[in-house]
Design a protein around this motif. Structure first.
Motif, PDB file in Angstrom:
ATOM      1  N   ALA A  25      -7.384  -6.768   4.052  1.00  0.00           N
ATOM      2  CA  ALA A  25      -6.354  -5.916   4.081  1.00  0.00           C
ATOM      3  C   ALA A  25      -6.220  -4.700   4.694  1.00  0.00           C
ATOM      4  CB  ALA A  25      -6.372  -5.353   2.444  1.00  0.00           C
ATOM      5  N   HIS A  26      -7.272  -3.946   4.932  1.00  0.00           N
ATOM      6  CA  HIS A  26      -7.334  -3.017   5.926  1.00  0.00           C
ATOM      7  C   HIS A  26      -6.837  -3.542   7.348  1.00  0.00           C
ATOM      8  CE1 HIS A  26      -9.035   0.430   3.736  1.00  0.00           C
ATOM      9  NE2 HIS A  26     -10.058  -0.597   3.271  1.00  0.00           N
ATOM     10  N   ILE A  27      -7.237  -4.705   7.801  1.00  0.00           N
ATOM     11  CA  ILE A  27      -6.971  -5.117   8.994  1.00  0.00           C
ATOM     12  C   ILE A  27      -5.360  -5.540   9.201  1.00  0.00           C
ATOM     13  CG2 ILE A  27      -7.081  -7.149  10.839  1.00  0.00           C
ATOM     14  CD1 ILE A  27     -10.064  -7.205   9.861  1.00  0.00           C
ATOM     15  N   ARG A  28      -4.902  -5.941   8.067  1.00  0.00           N
ATOM     16  CA  ARG A  28      -3.454  -6.454   8.186  1.00  0.00           C
ATOM     17  C   ARG A  28      -2.663  -5.008   7.954  1.00  0.00           C
ATOM     18  NH1 ARG A  28      -1.733 -10.589   3.720  1.00  0.00           N
ATOM     19  NH2 ARG A  28       0.048 -10.138   4.723  1.00  0.00           N
ATOM     20  N   HIS A  29      -2.869  -3.997   6.923  1.00  0.00           N
ATOM     21  CA  HIS A  29      -2.004  -3.042   6.752  1.00  0.00           C
ATOM     22  C   HIS A  29      -2.226  -1.851   7.878  1.00  0.00           C
ATOM     23  CE1 HIS A  29      -0.132  -5.488   4.048  1.00  0.00           C
ATOM     24  NE2 HIS A  29      -1.387  -5.351   3.212  1.00  0.00           N
ATOM     25  N   ASP A  30      -3.704  -1.394   8.003  1.00  0.00           N
ATOM     26  CA  ASP A  30      -4.013  -0.186   8.634  1.00  0.00           C
ATOM     27  C   ASP A  30      -3.994  -0.355  10.201  1.00  0.00           C
ATOM     28  OD1 ASP A  30      -4.216   0.797   6.175  1.00  0.00           O
ATOM     29  OD2 ASP A  30      -6.536   0.616   6.200  1.00  0.00           O
ATOM     30  N   LEU A  31      -4.552  -1.630  10.483  1.00  0.00           N
ATOM     31  CA  LEU A  31      -4.693  -1.736  11.884  1.00  0.00           C
ATOM     32  C   LEU A  31      -3.646  -2.693  12.664  1.00  0.00           C
ATOM     33  CD1 LEU A  31      -8.338  -3.046  12.476  1.00  0.00           C
ATOM     34  CD2 LEU A  31      -7.479  -0.627  12.966  1.00  0.00           C
ATOM     35  N   LEU A  32      -2.918  -3.503  11.854  1.00  0.00           N
ATOM     36  CA  LEU A  32      -1.844  -4.299  12.488  1.00  0.00           C
ATOM     37  C   LEU A  32      -0.352  -3.766  12.194  1.00  0.00           C
ATOM     38  CD1 LEU A  32      -3.103  -7.902  12.199  1.00  0.00           C
ATOM     39  CD2 LEU A  32      -3.060  -6.431  13.961  1.00  0.00           C
ATOM     40  N   GLY A  33      -0.427  -2.817  11.297  1.00  0.00           N
ATOM     41  CA  GLY A  33       0.645  -2.196  10.434  1.00  0.00           C
ATOM     42  C   GLY A  33       1.692  -3.012   9.967  1.00  0.00           C
ATOM     43  N   THR A  34       1.202  -4.179   9.227  1.00  0.00           N
ATOM     44  CA  THR A  34       2.136  -5.044   8.559  1.00  0.00           C
ATOM     45  C   THR A  34       2.467  -4.327   7.055  1.00  0.00           C
ATOM     46  OG1 THR A  34       0.768  -6.795   9.265  1.00  0.00           O
ATOM     47  CG2 THR A  34       2.091  -7.443   7.605  1.00  0.00           C
ATOM     48  N   PRO A  35       3.756  -4.569   6.965  1.00  0.00           N
ATOM     49  CA  PRO A  35       4.279  -3.675   5.703  1.00  0.00           C
ATOM     50  C   PRO A  35       3.983  -4.305   4.469  1.00  0.00           C
ATOM     51  CG  PRO A  35       6.197  -4.501   6.994  1.00  0.00           C
ATOM     52  CD  PRO A  35       4.937  -4.707   7.626  1.00  0.00           C
ATOM     53  N   LEU A  36       3.830  -4.077   3.339  1.00  0.00           N
ATOM     54  CA  LEU A  36       3.453  -4.694   2.192  1.00  0.00           C
ATOM     55  C   LEU A  36       5.096  -5.428   1.871  1.00  0.00           C
ATOM     56  CD1 LEU A  36       1.888  -2.026   0.006  1.00  0.00           C
ATOM     57  CD2 LEU A  36       0.738  -3.987   0.766  1.00  0.00           C
ATOM     58  N   ALA A  37       4.832  -6.513   1.120  1.00  0.00           N
ATOM     59  CA  ALA A  37       6.140  -7.363   0.771  1.00  0.00           C
ATOM     60  C   ALA A  37       6.862  -6.541  -0.411  1.00  0.00           C
ATOM     61  CB  ALA A  37       5.630  -8.631   0.302  1.00  0.00           C
ATOM     62  N   ALA A  38       8.045  -6.701  -0.292  1.00  0.00           N
ATOM     63  CA  ALA A  38       9.076  -6.041  -1.287  1.00  0.00           C
ATOM     64  C   ALA A  38       8.843  -6.702  -2.796  1.00  0.00           C
ATOM     65  CB  ALA A  38      10.444  -5.958  -0.694  1.00  0.00           C
ATOM     66  N   ASP A  39       8.361  -7.898  -2.985  1.00  0.00           N
ATOM     67  CA  ASP A  39       8.508  -8.672  -4.119  1.00  0.00           C
ATOM     68  C   ASP A  39       6.979  -8.272  -4.617  1.00  0.00           C
ATOM     69  OD1 ASP A  39       8.653 -10.268  -6.193  1.00  0.00           O
ATOM     70  OD2 ASP A  39       8.359 -11.904  -5.102  1.00  0.00           O
ATOM     71  N   SER A  40       6.838  -7.536  -5.596  1.00  0.00           N
ATOM     72  CA  SER A  40       5.581  -7.222  -6.014  1.00  0.00           C
ATOM     73  C   SER A  40       5.615  -8.210  -7.230  1.00  0.00           C
ATOM     74  CB  SER A  40       5.586  -5.676  -6.478  1.00  0.00           C
ATOM     75  OG  SER A  40       6.127  -5.349  -7.300  1.00  0.00           O
ATOM     76  N   CYS A  41       6.239  -8.923  -7.886  1.00  0.00           N
ATOM     77  CA  CYS A  41       6.166  -9.965  -8.850  1.00  0.00           C
ATOM     78  C   CYS A  41       5.203 -11.171  -8.403  1.00  0.00           C
ATOM     79  CB  CYS A  41       7.356 -10.355  -9.376  1.00  0.00           C
ATOM     80  SG  CYS A  41       8.076  -8.942 -10.201  1.00  0.00           S
ATOM     81  N   SER A  42       5.192 -11.215  -7.203  1.00  0.00           N
ATOM     82  CA  SER A  42       4.624 -12.439  -6.578  1.00  0.00           C
ATOM     83  C   SER A  42       2.821 -12.669  -7.228  1.00  0.00           C
ATOM     84  CB  SER A  42       4.686 -12.832  -5.504  1.00  0.00           C
ATOM     85  OG  SER A  42       3.770 -13.969  -4.719  1.00  0.00           O
TER      86      SER A  42
END
Length: 107
Positions: A25-42
């Protein structure tokens, strides 16, 4: 396999799963800057799996040392590595929670 050995092994696995997911999660969101998905029901949101694995690791890492030091440790002579094996997972989890300011969710 005895229940004590089962819980000892799973406390290591639960900690490893949590640390792997949180690192991802840290690599995806902090280092690569990938935004969180809009669908939080998944069910397949990474933050949901991180939260689940944190709770699982917390439960295993509280139960295992508690049972070990109240039931097994006083009854027989222990070697140093056995004591360290039951202390390291909970210490690692506490250090991670302190450094990352992880807040446990309350129902």
């Amino acid at each position: 396999m005895t229940p004590a050995l089962f819980f000892s092994n799973w406390s290591y696995y639960a900690s490893l799963i949590y640390l792997t997911l949180i690192l991802t999660a840290h690599i995806r969101h902090d280092l690569l800057g990938t935004p969180l998905a809009a669908d939080s029901c998944s069910l397949f949101q990474l933050w949901k799996w991180c939260s689940l694995s944190l709770n699982l690791a917390s439960v295993f890492n509280v139960i295992t040392p508690s049972a070990y030091f109240t039931m097994i440790y006083p009854s027989k002579e222990q070697q140093g590595y056995q004591v360290v094996n039951h202390i390291v997972p909970i210490c690692t989890l506490l250090v991670d929670q302190t450094l990352n300011a992880t807040i446990l969710e309350h129902g």
